[in-house]
Design an enzyme around this catalytic site. Structure first.
Site, PDB file in Angstrom:
ATOM      1  N   ARG A  88      -5.503   7.355  16.695  1.00  0.00           N
ATOM      2  CA  ARG A  88      -4.609   8.386  16.173  1.00  0.00           C
ATOM      3  C   ARG A  88      -5.008   9.770  16.652  1.00  0.00           C
ATOM      4  NH1 ARG A  88      -2.825   5.376  11.356  1.00  0.00           N
ATOM      5  NH2 ARG A  88      -1.116   6.472  10.367  1.00  0.00           N
ATOM      6  N   ARG A 122      10.910   2.843   1.284  1.00  0.00           N
ATOM      7  CA  ARG A 122       9.944   1.774   1.580  1.00  0.00           C
ATOM      8  C   ARG A 122       9.114   1.376   0.351  1.00  0.00           C
ATOM      9  NH1 ARG A 122       5.950   2.552   6.648  1.00  0.00           N
ATOM     10  NH2 ARG A 122       4.812   4.111   5.440  1.00  0.00           N
ATOM     11  N   ARG A 155       3.863   3.359  -1.979  1.00  0.00           N
ATOM     12  CA  ARG A 155       2.545   3.876  -1.631  1.00  0.00           C
ATOM     13  C   ARG A 155       2.426   5.333  -2.036  1.00  0.00           C
ATOM     14  NH1 ARG A 155       1.815   2.228   4.466  1.00  0.00           N
ATOM     15  NH2 ARG A 155       1.199   4.403   4.484  1.00  0.00           N
ATOM     16  N   ARG A 166       2.535  14.288   7.306  1.00  0.00           N
ATOM     17  CA  ARG A 166       2.078  13.242   8.230  1.00  0.00           C
ATOM     18  C   ARG A 166       2.804  13.337   9.576  1.00  0.00           C
ATOM     19  NH1 ARG A 166       3.293   8.662   4.388  1.00  0.00           N
ATOM     20  NH2 ARG A 166       2.667   7.111   5.912  1.00  0.00           N
TER      21      ARG A 166
HETATM   22  P1  ADP Z   1       1.525   5.077   8.361  1.00  0.00           P
HETATM   23  O1  ADP Z   1       1.694   4.354   9.672  1.00  0.00           O
HETATM   24  O2  ADP Z   1       2.713   4.942   7.483  1.00  0.00           O
HETATM   25  O3  ADP Z   1       1.025   6.480   8.520  1.00  0.00           O
HETATM   26  P2  ADP Z   1      -0.964   3.669   7.853  1.00  0.00           P
HETATM   27  O4  ADP Z   1      -1.007   2.542   6.909  1.00  0.00           O
HETATM   28  O5  ADP Z   1      -1.112   3.378   9.308  1.00  0.00           O
HETATM   29  O6  ADP Z   1       0.397   4.411   7.529  1.00  0.00           O
HETATM   30  O7  ADP Z   1      -2.099   4.748   7.490  1.00  0.00           O
HETATM   31  C1  ADP Z   1      -2.212   5.277   6.198  1.00  0.00           C
HETATM   32  C2  ADP Z   1      -3.278   6.376   6.158  1.00  0.00           C
HETATM   33  O8  ADP Z   1      -4.560   5.842   6.544  1.00  0.00           O
HETATM   34  C3  ADP Z   1      -3.064   7.531   7.112  1.00  0.00           C
HETATM   35  O9  ADP Z   1      -2.165   8.484   6.608  1.00  0.00           O
HETATM   36  C4  ADP Z   1      -4.506   8.069   7.241  1.00  0.00           C
HETATM   37  O10 ADP Z   1      -4.862   8.789   6.086  1.00  0.00           O
HETATM   38  C5  ADP Z   1      -5.337   6.810   7.248  1.00  0.00           C
HETATM   39  N1  ADP Z   1      -5.575   6.288   8.631  1.00  0.00           N
HETATM   40  C6  ADP Z   1      -5.152   5.100   9.139  1.00  0.00           C
HETATM   41  N2  ADP Z   1      -5.534   4.953  10.429  1.00  0.00           N
HETATM   42  C7  ADP Z   1      -6.219   6.074  10.747  1.00  0.00           C
HETATM   43  C8  ADP Z   1      -6.840   6.545  11.948  1.00  0.00           C
HETATM   44  N3  ADP Z   1      -6.822   5.826  13.083  1.00  0.00           N
HETATM   45  N4  ADP Z   1      -7.455   7.761  11.919  1.00  0.00           N
HETATM   46  C9  ADP Z   1      -7.469   8.512  10.794  1.00  0.00           C
HETATM   47  N5  ADP Z   1      -6.891   8.139   9.647  1.00  0.00           N
HETATM   48  C10 ADP Z   1      -6.267   6.935   9.595  1.00  0.00           C
END
Ligand code: ADP
Length: 224
Positions: A88, A122, A155, A166
């Protein structure tokens, strides 16, 4: 078969990845699910990361890289995997290529308008994380997971303000990864701006891309 599925929150990448994995016999690794599981079990990493998730902020790179590095050491990843939610940041993207090699990046291309509408409707299972919504993935019994019969929840990071936050973070921190990987990986785009497109249709599109890519690759290997 080592793949990344990249896209803004609500692009449908989690749903597509969870269906692709069993179909291609690879594991689906979602960092969001891994973190939520750690939070539920109150593990040391769960305790450290809870607040970041609730605020819609990224978990610090060192924690998430450590989590993914350990996950990729597990035996079940040997047959291949699809990474959902990682990398990310550019730093995570660089680190990933030091940990493992990746053969394909699937980029889910979708506008903010569509994303906001999707996320606001969702729901996900409080136990197995299966995703539902009020338009195209309706549970058979309202509020209950079809598979494990546990309650569906919204969520805590799926609220309008958090979603906007986000999306801003996605644009600034995650989208540049596509450019960074441009000359390092094969990248295939999936355009998913139709609100009424069912998850089944999106999944089929992603699957077609993967199968097309694998065909091209095996042809290349034969030619060499
Ligand atoms: P979405 O795709 O809806 O944003 P996720 O389930 O992938 O939801 O992620 C939820 C949360 O988990 C993110 O908003 C972040 O806080 C954290 N997160 C997940 N993956 C990462 C990552 N690779 N780096 C930093 N934070 C992460």
């Amino acid at each position: 078969m080592k793949k990344i599925i990249l896209g803004p929150p609500g692009s449908g990448k989690g749903t597509a990845a969870s269906r692709i994995a069993p179909k291609r016999n690879i594991v689906h690794i979602s960092t969001g699910d891994l973190l939520r599981e750690n939070i539920r079990k109150q593990t040391p990493i769960g305790i450290k990361t809870k607040e970041f998730l609730e605020n819609g902020d990224f978990v610090p790179d060192n924690l998430i890289i450590n989590l993914i590095e350990n996950r990729l050491k597990e035996r079940d990843t040997e047959k291949g995997f699809i990474l959902d939610g990682f990398p990310r940041t550019i730093n995570q993207a660089k680190k990933l290529l030091e940990i493992t090699d990746i053969d394909l990046l699937i980029n889910m291309d979708v506008t903010e308008d569509v994303i906001i509408k999707r996320i606001l409707t969702r729901l996900s299972c409080s136990h197995c994380n299966k995703i539902y919504n009020t338009r195209t993935i309706i549970p058979r019994q309202e509020g209950i997971c079809d598979d494990c019969k546990n309650p569906l929840i919204k969520r805590s990071d799926d609220e309008i303000e958090t979603i906007r936050q986000r999306l801003v973070i996605y644009k600034e921190m995650t989208k540049p990864i596509i450019n960074f990987y441009k000359d390092k990986l094969v990248i295939k785009d999936v355009i998913c701006n139709d609100l009424n497109q069912t998850p089944e249709e999106t999944f089929q599109e992603v699957l077609d891309i993967i199968e097309g890519f694998e065909k091209e690759n095996s042809q290349l290997e034969k030619d060499i």
